[in-house]
Design an enzyme around this catalytic site. Sequence first.
Site, mmCIF file in Angstrom:
data_model
loop_
_atom_site.group_PDB
_atom_site.id
_atom_site.type_symbol
_atom_site.label_atom_id
_atom_site.label_comp_id
_atom_site.label_asym_id
_atom_site.label_seq_id
_atom_site.Cartn_x
_atom_site.Cartn_y
_atom_site.Cartn_z
ATOM 1 N N GLY A 9 2.756 5.982 45.146
ATOM 2 C CA GLY A 9 2.077 5.775 43.938
ATOM 3 C C GLY A 9 0.572 6.063 44.283
ATOM 4 N N ASP B 54 -0.814 10.559 28.197
ATOM 5 C CA ASP B 54 -0.352 11.646 29.208
ATOM 6 C C ASP B 54 1.171 11.387 29.142
ATOM 7 O OD1 ASP B 54 -0.449 13.268 31.531
ATOM 8 O OD2 ASP B 54 -0.733 11.528 32.852
HETATM 9 P P1 AMP Z 1 3.988 6.485 39.780
HETATM 10 O O1 AMP Z 1 2.698 5.924 40.513
HETATM 11 O O2 AMP Z 1 4.434 5.540 38.467
HETATM 12 O O3 AMP Z 1 3.691 7.708 39.320
HETATM 13 O O4 AMP Z 1 5.214 6.351 40.539
HETATM 14 C C1 AMP Z 1 5.530 7.267 41.701
HETATM 15 C C2 AMP Z 1 6.906 7.644 41.772
HETATM 16 O O5 AMP Z 1 7.659 6.467 42.068
HETATM 17 C C3 AMP Z 1 7.451 8.250 40.643
HETATM 18 O O6 AMP Z 1 7.168 9.568 40.423
HETATM 19 C C4 AMP Z 1 8.777 7.789 40.813
HETATM 20 O O7 AMP Z 1 9.758 9.064 41.256
HETATM 21 C C5 AMP Z 1 8.717 6.716 41.464
HETATM 22 N N1 AMP Z 1 9.228 5.338 40.528
HETATM 23 C C6 AMP Z 1 8.230 4.891 39.830
HETATM 24 N N2 AMP Z 1 8.750 3.936 39.239
HETATM 25 C C7 AMP Z 1 9.908 4.014 39.160
HETATM 26 C C8 AMP Z 1 10.955 3.010 38.761
HETATM 27 N N3 AMP Z 1 10.971 1.998 37.933
HETATM 28 N N4 AMP Z 1 12.134 3.366 39.092
HETATM 29 C C9 AMP Z 1 12.658 4.663 39.874
HETATM 30 N N5 AMP Z 1 11.461 5.151 40.474
HETATM 31 C C10 AMP Z 1 10.334 5.035 40.229
#
Ligand code: AMP
EC number: 2.7.10.1
Length: 905
Positions: free
Chosen positions: A589, A705
């Site tokens: 993230g 977004d």
């Molecule tokens: P984000 O910072 O929210 O974009 O999260 C980075 C990556 O983590 C995402 O592209 C997903 O592949 C994974 N991810 C985030 N939230 C979840 C979730 N609740 N369950 C599973 N994978 C997640």
Amino acid sequence: MDSKAQQTDLEWISYPPNGWEEISGLDENYTPIRTYQVCQVMEPNQNNWLRTNWIEKGNAQRIFVELKFTLRDCNSLPGVVGTCKETFNLYYQETDSEVGRSLRENQYVKIDTIAADESFTQGDLGERKMKLNTEVRIIGPLTRRGFYLAFQDVGACIALVSVKVYYKKCWSIIENLATFPDTVTGSEFSSLVEVEGVCVNDAEEEADNSPKMHCSAEGEWLVPIGKCICKAGFHQKGDACEPCGRGFYKSSSQDLQCSRCPAHSFNDREGSWRCDCEDGYYRALSDPASVACTRPPSAPQNLVYNINQTTVSLEWSPPADTGGRNDVTYRVVCRRCGWEPEECVPCGLNVGYSPAQSGLVDTYVSIVDLLAHANYTFEVEAVNGVSDLSRTQRLFAAVSIATGQVIKEKVQQRSIQLSWQEPRQPNGVITEYEIKYYEKDQKDRVYSTVRSKSTSATVNNLKPSTAYVFQIRAFTEAGYGTYGPRLEITTKEEATGSIQSSTTHFFRFTCAFNYASFDSVSPLRSDPILCYLYIYIFIMVIYIYHVKFPGTKTYIDPETYEDPNRAVHQFAKELDASCIKIERVIGAGEFGEVCSGRLKLPGKRDVSVAIKTLKVGYTEKQRRDFLCEASIMGQFDHPNVVHLEGVVTRGKPVMIVIEYMENGSLDGFLRKHDGQFTVIQLVGMLRGIAAGMRYLSDMGYVHRDLAARNILVNSNLVCKVSDFGLSRVIDDDPEAVYTTTGGKIPVRWTAPEAIQYRKFTSASDVWSYGIVMWEVMSYGERPYWDMSNQDVIKAIDEGYRLPAPMDCPPGLHQLMLDCWQKDRAERPKFDQIVGILDKMIRNPNTLKTPLGTCTSPLLDQSTPDFTAFRSVGEWLEAIKMERYRDNFTAAGYSSLESVARMSIE
Ligand code: AMP
């Protein structure tokens, strides 16, 4: 290359010699063909190779290989268990030239193992039913000049009936008056070849908008941008520019149509950009080609004058004919003359004109500082924008005037004292002067006279504030001379002694506030401070009502909290770090790693969770931004919105704990499972996303977004909206780019008004939702493929919209197009989208896309232009559907507006 087209031996290389064999045969239509067959099914370890002749690839980069073959079912052959096979392998080898006839296996690249969809048995053969299989494989990108194909048999009974090798191209077309040449498709499935168009004859490129199109891998022209327009003098007819006819003109390429020559102009050539003026008519330099030719005005009328000592005032009426223009002004020519008329000379610079000598808009002028006792001629000419172009004779009104003696005056309320000079050439000795006067505005001019022996006189008993006209003449022995010029003098105002009081306007502040429910405060209405106080109290009541009472729940921007920690704890549960077990890292993230793990709350079952962590060494701002997502997510509670379990802010690392979505983000998930879902499954996903968005928009939250990458998918294929935050979250989106309006924007997903002037609303979220629909139906294809962001913005502005993805039901594409309406008020609301998708799911027939189905003209990508028709009947007639007139009437579609609003159902 098509093996069927060859009647003589193909002479491909076969190795070993007892493997593939060239045999003449008949195809399904009993046409003679050359085939290769092999059927070594009894012997184990077969390795029979067959290689085509060298195939030159020309410009192609992506080659299609179509194989037609029959394959014998092993079960129908006795005694072949363990040796008989039902597949063969297809290979290719790239070379720049032919490489001789030896066959080296390790130089070949495998394309695929080919299996038959249908094999045949002896019985089938007996009935002469050939089960012909057709398989197509794609190879590329190819870089050498040519290639060979090779077929490896490992023990099957095959007849290779035909081999066809081809590539796809976009055929030359004319679009937007530009010619696009035959274009070979690109090397990748998703690549578009950008092609510059060349304007057709007598057309030119629109400024900053050169014509471009994109040739897709499937040989279709997509995304036309820019255009050519017919040059001046030419207009568009179909795909060509034709000259304007005689008597017509087109002054600029920007004009669409040729126009008839305006009044008093003509042309007798074709292809004119303007019309010439008739004789005696002209066009001013600033006149556009579209206005009539005009001529100079006629002379001013009714010229009158008034002399006041050495000042002459002229007044006149406008000319009878303005020449067809409304820019008429006047100019005055002044000449001083001797006794003979031809002795006139220009007045020169010592004379003054008020307001001016030329360019006069009003119909009067005063000429001052003339000489006393002199003769003058004044010509007043009306001029307009074409007067200076005309060589015809000038038309003017003229007067000749003799100025009189200089008279001095002393004006009172009821009397005027005059003094004058003795005339220069009196006709004898002057014994007396007579002063004649009358009230100027009196209808029946009653003269009075006063006599004086000297060169001054006082006229008494006049009325105050009244204009009088005086004339003086001298008396000699020879009698009375002529009167001098008229002199107009107005007596002074009578002093009244009263003071006029000006009206004072008071603007009273009115508290425009509805007191209906606050009767008790009505007496305080006129007090602004109290008024504000009550407005404040009222707003507080509304605010508390909204926040405290669910049902009318509204999203609250965490940024409105002074203390961000308060916002987090208002909306998110603080979890004890000991309840969380981190198991593995699943992603990265913006603020740290994203892990999967388990959450076990006291008295509850443990659940799978995703845990977002804040990396060590964060700044206070980073911590605030990180937790902001939790403050937003914590306000939502919907099955299609990712659910927040809680936060850990009192320990380290700081964590956000979210329900676990086993299949990760939707875009990656779809790409991984390309082509594997039914349309109903895909629509089910879309319905979920729409329901989540309906909930968010009802809460007043604008996502900004929305894209497949920001939707998460769980193990039951349930899609949930995620990625919440303030604008900075968009800043972290790798798709977001800087635009001229400031800030970063994921252009391909964003509505034009949001790109242009940052108007983000639920309606702009609907646009993005349409893009998500397209992503889903094309299994994660990139919207607008590899076009640049600038080209996407331009294409959208010019009305281009993404075409239906492969196998996408027309109804779904229509819904996408509705989401991409330029006018955001015309886009459907999320509530309507959910309703439409629900209907489709209930009636799966609406989602079928049988080949060759005729789509209704209403569902055509471009909305039909109804403005050209006056009634539904007229429109139906125009599209050759008049036989449905009664059906339309019976269904209540009586007006074109109601037809335009028709949905796919
Ligand atoms: P984000 O910072 O929210 O974009 O999260 C980075 C990556 O983590 C995402 O592209 C997903 O592949 C994974 N991810 C985030 N939230 C979840 C979730 N609740 N369950 C599973 N994978 C997640």
